[in-house]
Design an enzyme around this catalytic site. Sequence first.
Site, PDB file in Angstrom:
ATOM      1  N   ASN A 162      49.784  36.514  48.963  1.00 56.33           N
ATOM      2  CA  ASN A 162      49.006  36.191  47.772  1.00 56.33           C
ATOM      3  C   ASN A 162      47.925  35.161  48.075  1.00 56.33           C
ATOM      4  O   ASN A 162      46.773  35.305  47.638  1.00 56.33           O
ATOM      5  CB  ASN A 162      49.949  35.667  46.683  1.00 56.33           C
ATOM      6  CG  ASN A 162      49.223  35.308  45.396  1.00 56.33           C
ATOM      7  OD1 ASN A 162      48.293  35.997  44.975  1.00 56.33           O
ATOM      8  ND2 ASN A 162      49.653  34.230  44.768  1.00 56.33           N
TER       9      ASN A 162
ATOM     10  N   HIS B 130      48.443  37.640  40.459  1.00 60.49           N
ATOM     11  CA  HIS B 130      47.526  38.297  39.529  1.00 60.49           C
ATOM     12  C   HIS B 130      47.097  39.670  40.049  1.00 60.49           C
ATOM     13  O   HIS B 130      46.809  39.819  41.240  1.00 60.49           O
ATOM     14  CB  HIS B 130      46.242  37.479  39.363  1.00 60.49           C
ATOM     15  CG  HIS B 130      46.369  36.289  38.460  1.00 60.49           C
ATOM     16  ND1 HIS B 130      47.115  35.192  38.795  1.00 60.49           N
ATOM     17  CD2 HIS B 130      45.817  36.032  37.239  1.00 60.49           C
ATOM     18  CE1 HIS B 130      47.021  34.294  37.818  1.00 60.49           C
ATOM     19  NE2 HIS B 130      46.250  34.781  36.868  1.00 60.49           N
TER      20      HIS B 130
END
Length: 237
Positions: free
Chosen positions: A135, A105
């Site tokens: 991440n 994201h």
Amino acid sequence: MSRVGSGHQRNASGDFAACRQFFANGRPPVLAPQPTQRALCYDAFAILHSGASKTPVYVAEKLNRAAVADADEVRTNRFFADARLRPAERATLGDYKGSGFDRGHMAPAGNMPTAQAMAQSFSLANIVPQAPQHNQGAWRVSVEAATRKYAAKASGDVYVITGPVFLPSIDESQGIGPGNVRVPRYLFKLVYDEDRNRAWVHWHRNDNATRAAQPISYEELVRRTGIEFLPGVYPRG
């Protein structure tokens, strides 16, 4: 070099007229337009999307104490291809399958204030191929969580712009999946505290070995990317 309501707005081009609230002084970043770039408005963020990389160019958010306090939605994990983008210009679920990269994201799910905004954050237009350990580790803890923590204590609005950096160019970057979604070499997150007129930038290599690092200055981000992310604003470091 390429560096980088009842639902979201349907127009997939234009100048963010419907969602300028996500930009400091209502002014989006200044960069040379490209034929496949599309402006996308969502409930809690805005995206300039690139059909060349099939990722965002950048994603803009506005955070503050109230927004962070309201960000308590249950994570949905339902990724989807954004139908507002042309099929040839968008990532699909199949592109990421078996790629070895996370669907990372840019506007974090953890920032979303409503169930609808949470669902929208899983648009693949808001996603880049990201090294899994980065991440789930340094980026999540020292960048995303730290930014939320800062905004929760700030006296006013905090504008955040996040995006990928492709080097030496988009075309020369690694691609994944049938759609050849490009893998960025770096990720950045610009944080601008409007009340204090202060800005700093998290700049991370998109690599499993990446650890937390000292932020760089806004001026350095502009130098590295060639993009004026805060037009008309002259923040202190």
